[in-house]
Design a protein around this motif. Structure first.
Motif, PDB file in Angstrom:
ATOM      1  N   TYR A 278      17.635 -22.142  -7.766  1.00 48.76           N
ATOM      2  CA  TYR A 278      16.322 -22.662  -7.396  1.00 48.76           C
ATOM      3  C   TYR A 278      16.266 -22.803  -5.868  1.00 48.76           C
ATOM      4  CZ  TYR A 278      12.051 -25.475  -7.804  1.00 48.76           C
ATOM      5  OH  TYR A 278      10.762 -25.939  -7.709  1.00 48.76           O
ATOM      6  N   LYS A 279      15.068 -22.926  -5.325  1.00 46.41           N
ATOM      7  CA  LYS A 279      14.887 -22.908  -3.871  1.00 46.41           C
ATOM      8  C   LYS A 279      15.605 -24.049  -3.160  1.00 46.41           C
ATOM      9  CE  LYS A 279      10.365 -25.194  -4.271  1.00 46.41           C
ATOM     10  NZ  LYS A 279       8.905 -25.048  -4.000  1.00 46.41           N
ATOM     11  N   THR A 280      15.696 -25.217  -3.800  1.00 49.45           N
ATOM     12  CA  THR A 280      16.341 -26.350  -3.127  1.00 49.45           C
ATOM     13  C   THR A 280      17.816 -26.068  -2.867  1.00 49.45           C
ATOM     14  OG1 THR A 280      16.637 -27.376  -5.312  1.00 49.45           O
ATOM     15  CG2 THR A 280      14.750 -28.099  -3.992  1.00 49.45           C
TER      16      THR A 280
ATOM     17  N   PHE B 245      16.421 -15.869   8.411  1.00 48.87           N
ATOM     18  CA  PHE B 245      15.881 -15.076   7.311  1.00 48.87           C
ATOM     19  C   PHE B 245      14.360 -15.144   7.299  1.00 48.87           C
ATOM     20  CE2 PHE B 245      20.209 -16.048   6.141  1.00 48.87           C
ATOM     21  CZ  PHE B 245      20.687 -14.838   5.661  1.00 48.87           C
ATOM     22  N   ASP B 246      13.772 -14.023   6.931  1.00 47.91           N
ATOM     23  CA  ASP B 246      12.308 -13.927   6.909  1.00 47.91           C
ATOM     24  C   ASP B 246      11.699 -14.543   5.658  1.00 47.91           C
ATOM     25  OD1 ASP B 246      11.570 -12.163   9.351  1.00 47.91           O
ATOM     26  OD2 ASP B 246      13.246 -11.109   8.425  1.00 47.91           O
ATOM     27  N   GLY B 247      12.502 -14.763   4.638  1.00 48.97           N
ATOM     28  CA  GLY B 247      11.959 -15.347   3.421  1.00 48.97           C
ATOM     29  C   GLY B 247      13.016 -15.518   2.355  1.00 48.97           C
ATOM     30  N   LEU B 248      12.583 -16.018   1.218  1.00 53.74           N
ATOM     31  CA  LEU B 248      13.467 -16.353   0.107  1.00 53.74           C
ATOM     32  C   LEU B 248      12.784 -16.013  -1.208  1.00 53.74           C
ATOM     33  CD1 LEU B 248      15.752 -17.967  -1.413  1.00 53.74           C
ATOM     34  CD2 LEU B 248      14.401 -20.038  -0.947  1.00 53.74           C
ATOM     35  N   THR B 249      13.481 -15.275  -2.060  1.00 59.44           N
ATOM     36  CA  THR B 249      13.046 -15.068  -3.441  1.00 59.44           C
ATOM     37  C   THR B 249      14.081 -15.739  -4.333  1.00 59.44           C
ATOM     38  OG1 THR B 249      11.925 -12.984  -2.947  1.00 59.44           O
ATOM     39  CG2 THR B 249      12.539 -13.379  -5.238  1.00 59.44           C
ATOM     40  N   PHE B 250      13.612 -16.618  -5.213  1.00 57.52           N
ATOM     41  CA  PHE B 250      14.505 -17.430  -6.034  1.00 57.52           C
ATOM     42  C   PHE B 250      14.020 -17.432  -7.474  1.00 57.52           C
ATOM     43  CE2 PHE B 250      11.126 -20.003  -4.329  1.00 57.52           C
ATOM     44  CZ  PHE B 250      10.730 -20.806  -5.384  1.00 57.52           C
TER      45      PHE B 250
ATOM     46  N   TYR C 141      12.315 -22.281 -11.383  1.00 50.95           N
ATOM     47  CA  TYR C 141      12.531 -23.094 -12.572  1.00 50.95           C
ATOM     48  C   TYR C 141      11.253 -23.775 -13.061  1.00 50.95           C
ATOM     49  CZ  TYR C 141      17.612 -22.718 -11.804  1.00 50.95           C
ATOM     50  OH  TYR C 141      18.899 -22.261 -11.648  1.00 50.95           O
ATOM     51  N   ALA C 142      10.195 -23.728 -12.260  1.00 50.59           N
ATOM     52  CA  ALA C 142       8.944 -24.353 -12.670  1.00 50.59           C
ATOM     53  C   ALA C 142       8.122 -23.448 -13.586  1.00 50.59           C
ATOM     54  CB  ALA C 142       8.116 -24.729 -11.446  1.00 50.59           C
TER      55      ALA C 142
END
Length: 226
Positions: free
Chosen positions: A116-118, A133-138, A141-142
């Protein structure tokens, strides 16, 4: 909207930091404890079910959601968010300098995790890699249905988030054999299997290359560096 740059996708756990930190072992214990508490199992049964769900779905939490109506965000608060990340991981100036050597006029750097992102945010902060980093794909869980690597939908989601439409512009490194096999089948330009020093080279390669040190990426994709 796609901007024409390539994207280099980086897995996080056991990839941006070494397995020797034993984060995975700490997490495995927390997962087993969660299975025992929520499903009223003894240790052996909890461990067996945990491993079966991980093998079947790529994530233990997906098995819990599918078969036991567990709230994945509660799971995250009791497992991933309970990891002593800041106590175990320390800033990695060498890794930061390496990541800074990418030619950012040509390539985006993107985090790509089944956590998850956290959890991702905590690890990046502990390693001193914020702002690179330019971004995050995770794995979100929601959502009612969990999407994670190596599902094709997860690779599609990562491309959409990173603003790239051409698979030949996508590069990926991960310590997971299954995930690298998945990205190779999906058609990304280079799927690179990261191994720890003691790991044997798989008899059947998962992807296009194997590396044990990020510095080896310079030889594999020299055009992406300054």
């Amino acid at each position: 909207m796609a901007d024409g740059k390539s994207v280099f996708f980086f897995d996080i756990d056991n990839c941006l930091y070494a397995r020797s930190y034993k984060i995975h072992q700490i997490m495995a214990k927390l997962i087993d404890d969660y299975f025992m508490e929520k499903l009223d199992l003894d240790f052996d049964a909890a461990s067996e079910l945990h491993q079966r769900y991980y093998k079947d779905y790529g994530l233990a939490i997906e098995g819990l959601v599918r078969h036991h109506e567990i709230d994945p965000l509660e799971y995250n608060s009791k497992v991933d968010d309970m990891l002593p990340i800041a106590d175990v991981l320390k800033p990695d100036p060498k890794l930061r300098a390496f990541l800074e050597s990418f030619d950012r006029t040509k390539v985006k750097l993107w985090l790509f995790t089944n956590a998850y992102k956290t959890h991702a945010q905590r690890v990046i902060k502990a390693l001193g890699l914020e702002g690179l980093f330019d971004g995050l794909t995770f794995c979100d869980y929601a959502e009612p249905i969990l999407i994670c690597k190596p599902k094709p939908e997860m690779f599609e989601r990562a491309m959409a988030a990173a603003g790239v439409t051409d698979k030949s512009k996508c590069y990926f490194i991960d310590d997971s054999y299954t995930n690298i096999k998945g990205s190779k089948a999906f058609g990304w330009a280079k799927s690179i299997h990261f191994l720890d020093p003691e790991d044997p080279v798989p008899a059947v390669p998962a992807g296009d290359a194997v590396v044990r040190d990020f510095a080896e990426l310079r030889e594999l994709v020299p055009d992406l560096f300054v």
